[in-house]
Design a protein around this motif. Structure first.
Motif, PDB file in Angstrom:
ATOM      1  N   GLU A   1     -13.265  -5.037  -2.842  1.00 32.87           N
ATOM      2  CA  GLU A   1     -12.878  -3.923  -3.397  1.00 32.87           C
ATOM      3  C   GLU A   1     -13.890  -3.831  -4.915  1.00 32.87           C
ATOM      4  O   GLU A   1     -13.612  -4.951  -5.605  1.00 32.87           O
TER       5      GLU A   1
ATOM      6  N   ILE B   1     -14.976   0.090  -1.307  1.00 29.00           N
ATOM      7  CA  ILE B   1     -14.945  -0.896  -0.557  1.00 29.00           C
ATOM      8  C   ILE B   1     -16.265  -1.357  -0.205  1.00 29.00           C
ATOM      9  O   ILE B   1     -17.145  -0.407   0.416  1.00 29.00           O
TER      10      ILE B   1
ATOM     11  N   SER C   1       0.870  -1.113  -0.044  1.00 31.81           N
ATOM     12  CA  SER C   1      -0.170  -0.005  -0.040  1.00 31.81           C
ATOM     13  C   SER C   1       0.919   1.176  -0.119  1.00 31.81           C
ATOM     14  O   SER C   1       1.934   1.332   0.311  1.00 31.81           O
TER      15      SER C   1
ATOM     16  N   ALA D   1      -8.054  -1.879   3.776  1.00 31.48           N
ATOM     17  CA  ALA D   1      -8.734  -1.337   2.434  1.00 31.48           C
ATOM     18  C   ALA D   1      -7.164  -1.655   1.538  1.00 31.48           C
ATOM     19  O   ALA D   1      -7.016  -1.181   0.399  1.00 31.48           O
TER      20      ALA D   1
ATOM     21  N   THR E   1      -9.712   3.644  -2.374  1.00 32.60           N
ATOM     22  CA  THR E   1      -8.463   2.757  -2.003  1.00 32.60           C
ATOM     23  C   THR E   1      -7.533   3.517  -2.848  1.00 32.60           C
ATOM     24  O   THR E   1      -7.502   4.130  -3.793  1.00 32.60           O
TER      25      THR E   1
END
Length: 228
Positions: free
Chosen positions: A138, A177, A57, A102, A171
């Motif tokens: 997602e 989400i 991420s 997420a 995201t």
């Protein structure tokens, strides 16, 4: 021992695991979440052991770089010996629900090129059957309601995830989400495959195709190592 202390304990154990099982100057995969954050902080103390990392991420990338740990683009890395990440739930076979942060799409991509997935968690994340934790999915924004209808048909209650200020959570992949409540996931792999092929679903938060190979589970009496 409170939950944060348990997370700290397992983060230290995970660094020990990397030192003992990963050759020097390798690239490793790093997940996202509060436990992964603590792992990064501990990894920084021995960063000379590794060549660098791949990050699941933007949050993880920023934390790694703040410690002076190199972050490589996943597209430039063929494989990594280990991917270390937390879980929202883990069952006795190593299947997991992930995505509370997420980041499960990029987490799944990183896990897919790892020789070994090491799950780090405290004992509260162990469950007999997945589903008490709402399943994150997602979705492409255009598909949100279409996917939600299909989740309701399966007996779930999908909730569109929002930020604290009431705005929609976006995201790292510019998607939304859906958190699906009320599922009782007795066949994780089958459900993962079923949900993944729904048009508009980017990634479902079931990790059965990319289940854990090893779990480091922190409890009051220490960290238990579970091999699947």
């Amino acid at each position: 021992m409170n939950q944060n202390e348990l997370k700290q304990q397992v983060a230290k154990k995970a660094v020990e695991y990397v030192l003992n099982n990963v050759a020097k100057d390798q690239i490793i995969g790093v997940g996202t979440g509060s436990t992964a954050d603590l792992f990064i902080d501990e990894l920084a103390k021995v960063k000379s052991h590794i060549k660098g990392t791949i990050a699941s991420s933007e949050r993880t990338k920023a934390r790694l770089e703040s410690h002076g740990i190199a972050v490589f683009d996943v597209n430039d890395v063929v494989s990594v010996p280990v991917y270390v990440d937390g879980a929202d739930e883990i069952d006795p076979e190593g299947n997991m629900i992930k995505g509370g942060g997420a980041a499960h799409t990029r987490e799944k991509i990183c896990a897919s090129i790892a020789d070994e997935f090491v799950c780090i968690a405290d004992a509260s994340k162990e469950v007999a059957i997945l589903g008490a934790f709402p399943l994150p999915i997602e979705v492409v924004p255009l598909s949100r309601e279409a996917v939600a209808r299909q989740m309701r048909e399966l007996g779930g209650n999908p909730i569109w995830r929002m930020n604290a200020d009431g705005s929609p959570l976006i995201t790292d992949n510019a998607c939304h989400i859906l958190d699906v409540h009320g599922l009782h996931i007795t066949e994780p792999l089958a459900l993962e495959i079923q949900l993944t092929i729904i048009p508009g679903v980017l990634t479902v938060g079931i990790f059965a195709q990319n289940a854990a190979d090893v779990a480091l589970i922190a409890a009051a009496d220490g960290v238990n190592v579970v091999n699947f």
